[in-house]
Design an enzyme around this catalytic site. Structure first.
Site, PDB file in Angstrom:
ATOM      1  N   GLN A  32      -9.124   2.695  -1.416  1.00  0.00           N
ATOM      2  CA  GLN A  32      -8.863   2.307  -2.156  1.00  0.00           C
ATOM      3  C   GLN A  32      -9.565   3.651  -2.841  1.00  0.00           C
ATOM      4  O   GLN A  32      -9.296   4.597  -3.768  1.00  0.00           O
ATOM      5  CB  GLN A  32      -9.276   0.989  -2.961  1.00  0.00           C
ATOM      6  CG  GLN A  32      -7.811  -0.021  -3.177  1.00  0.00           C
ATOM      7  CD  GLN A  32      -8.397  -1.209  -4.073  1.00  0.00           C
ATOM      8  OE1 GLN A  32      -9.283  -1.108  -4.607  1.00  0.00           O
ATOM      9  NE2 GLN A  32      -6.828  -1.912  -4.395  1.00  0.00           N
ATOM     10  N   SER A  58       0.696  -1.274  -0.311  1.00  0.00           N
ATOM     11  CA  SER A  58      -0.143   0.266   0.196  1.00  0.00           C
ATOM     12  C   SER A  58       0.560   1.036   0.169  1.00  0.00           C
ATOM     13  O   SER A  58       0.464   2.204  -0.786  1.00  0.00           O
ATOM     14  CB  SER A  58      -0.541  -0.065   1.158  1.00  0.00           C
ATOM     15  OG  SER A  58      -1.421  -1.257   0.945  1.00  0.00           O
ATOM     16  N   ARG A  86     -12.336  -7.392 -13.101  1.00  0.00           N
ATOM     17  CA  ARG A  86     -12.717  -6.262 -11.903  1.00  0.00           C
ATOM     18  C   ARG A  86     -13.413  -4.967 -11.315  1.00  0.00           C
ATOM     19  O   ARG A  86     -13.449  -4.173 -12.623  1.00  0.00           O
ATOM     20  CB  ARG A  86     -11.589  -6.315 -10.779  1.00  0.00           C
ATOM     21  CG  ARG A  86     -10.467  -7.032 -10.655  1.00  0.00           C
ATOM     22  CD  ARG A  86      -9.271  -6.848  -9.989  1.00  0.00           C
ATOM     23  NE  ARG A  86      -8.262  -7.690  -9.900  1.00  0.00           N
ATOM     24  CZ  ARG A  86      -7.430  -7.590  -9.965  1.00  0.00           C
ATOM     25  NH1 ARG A  86      -6.768  -5.945  -9.500  1.00  0.00           N
ATOM     26  NH2 ARG A  86      -6.232  -8.386 -10.489  1.00  0.00           N
ATOM     27  N   GLY A 131      -4.594  -3.473  -8.817  1.00  0.00           N
ATOM     28  CA  GLY A 131      -6.126  -3.061  -8.655  1.00  0.00           C
ATOM     29  C   GLY A 131      -5.748  -1.495  -7.896  1.00  0.00           C
ATOM     30  O   GLY A 131      -6.558  -0.727  -7.954  1.00  0.00           O
ATOM     31  N   ASP A 153      -7.641  -8.101   3.191  1.00  0.00           N
ATOM     32  CA  ASP A 153      -6.268  -9.083   2.493  1.00  0.00           C
ATOM     33  C   ASP A 153      -5.915  -9.919   3.201  1.00  0.00           C
ATOM     34  O   ASP A 153      -5.285 -11.047   2.906  1.00  0.00           O
ATOM     35  CB  ASP A 153      -5.586  -8.297   1.623  1.00  0.00           C
ATOM     36  CG  ASP A 153      -5.639  -6.923   0.837  1.00  0.00           C
ATOM     37  OD1 ASP A 153      -6.979  -7.620   0.524  1.00  0.00           O
ATOM     38  OD2 ASP A 153      -4.955  -6.030   0.788  1.00  0.00           O
TER      39      ASP A 153
END
Length: 436
Positions: free
Chosen positions: A169, A24, A122, A94, A319
């Protein structure tokens, strides 16, 4: 990487390793460095396929990007993005594509975003919807809500966006667009999602407001704020550290230490869940790196018991549910994981794939629309070849399970492991694992 990997029952694992840089923070350091004026130096960057795709994208948007050593990168931004000469190919990233669309939306440019077959499946409207509300335009080139898509940005207006499900996100894409929008942009989250964007924006010189609101918060920033290049030290990724630590918990006699792991409280839900299950998990050498708390985490083989994972913990470990499910397979009793519908729109439908894979390995699993329930036992049969749908976390989770199962466990399409964890097999085998 071979077309298939197999993990076999291993003797006790032992050793000290360092987790790859946090994915990240690596994405964000590249993007903010490209948006900023001046030089940004990054150390500890995750050099996986996903982050490298983001680095190439930032370069295509006009920044100078240079690798100056292992995990060390130099980005010289020109104070904004420019129209790229070709399609922005985000590969399987993504996070990369959604954050890049948010950043690019604030500039007067047109860019086409695309990715590999997995990324093309996605959904994107969860991000492009609010960006369109701010004034960005999107031209879907194949199917609506799926890549490829052409974005035209500039002349944005701030919005007050209320999320129904906490998503870092979505929040980050809106905040990055808000940097170049007229007015004050705010994002309200019902539960707190990871706050790396807010922390890093401050490091680059932006003012970001955070107002607590029950279990969640309201994050806001004023448009027109310039970013200035800075130094970013990326700590170890807790999502990656989870795999060697999980192996330490489930392989008898093991003791595994992962150094330099980020301990941001919005990223350590898995560690809390494991402790609830009775895991022998200790943290030492606590310190700070890159504005984040870090420490060395040691996992020792433990007799685990099933638990009900609190739903409000989901945002801090979304995750990590695949590897939690793999460890729950060895826990005595029932582990209930609910409120995790977000897993269905990750690199794959991670709920259905974990259910399918665990069942193939002889584990009792019940699938629900927004979660799943694993009934574990100290002995897991294994003996299956697991379909991964090109998902790196599905692959690694089942390989870890195979290290403690009665019979070997194989996974197909393991090449995708390199997107987030280059060197995974070498690290696990260096601890005494048997993966080939």
């Amino acid at each position: 990487m071979p077309s298939q990997l197999t993990a076999s029952r291993s003797n006790a694992l032992a050793g000290t390793v360092r987790a790859p840089g946090d994915k990240s923070m690596s994405h964000r350091s590249m993007i903010l460095g490209g948006m900023a004026s001046g030089v940004t130096e990054v150390e500890g960057l995750l050099e996986g396929d996903d982050v490298l795709a983001t680095a190439r994208a930032v370069q295509a948007f006009g920044a100078e990007v240079e690798r100056i050593g292992e995990g060390r990168w130099r980005i010289e931004g020109a104070g904004g993005f420019k129209t790229p000469a070709s399609v922005i190919d985000c590969g399987n990233a993504g996070t990369g594509v959604r954050l890049l669309m948010g950043a690019a939306a604030g500039y007067p440019l047109t860019a086409t975003f695309d990715g590999d077959a997995s990324l093309r499946r996605r959904p994107m409207k969860r991000v492009t919807g609010p960006l369109a509300d701010m004034g960005a335009r999107f031209d879907w080139r194949a199917a609506e809500d799926r890549l490829p898509v052409a974005l035209t940005g500039g002349t944005l207006t701030a919005i007050d966006y209320v999320q129904t499900v906490a998503s870092a996100q979505i929040k980050s894409a809106i905040l990055l667009a808000g940097l170049n929008a007229q007015g004050v942009t705010s994002v309200t989250e019902p539960e707190k999602s990871r706050d790396h964007t807010e922390r890093m924006l401050r490091a680059f010189g932006a003012e970001v407001g955070v107002e607590e609101m029950g279990q969640g918060w309201v994050v806001s920033l004023k448009g027109g704020q310039p970013l200035t290049g800075t130094f970013v030290a990326v700590p170890g990724d807790p999502s990656s550290a989870a795999f060697p630590l999980a192996a330490g918990l489930i392989v008898p006699g093991s003791a595994v230490t992962v150094e330099g792991v980020m301990l941001n409280p919005l990223r350590t839900g898995l560690f809390a869940a494991w402790r609830d299950m009775g895991a022998d998990l200790t943290i030492s050498n606590r310190r700070e790196a890159g504005g984040e708390a870090v420490g060395d985490v040691t996992a020792r083989h433990s007799a685990l018991k099933g638990v009900v994972v609190p739903e409000d913990r989901a945002a801090s470990m979304i995750d990590e549910y695949p590897i939690l499910a793999a460890t729950a397979a060895f826990a005595e009793g029932v582990t209930v994981m609910r409120g995790v519908g977000e897993m269905r729109v990750k690199e794959s439908d991670r709920i259905s794939l974990m259910v399918e894979g665990l069942r193939a390995c002889g584990v009792q699993v019940e699938e629900e629309p927004e979660g799943f329930i694993v009934t574990g036992a100290p002995s897991v049969p294994g003996g299956a070849t697991v379909h991964t749908a090109h998902d790196h976390r599905i692959a690694m989770s089942h390989l870890v399970l195979g290290l403690a199962a009665d019979q070997p466990v194989s996974v197909d399409e393991p090449g995708m492991i390199a997107t987030s964890f280059p060197g995974f097999v070498e690290m696990m085998n260096g601890l005494g694992g048997r993966i080939a």
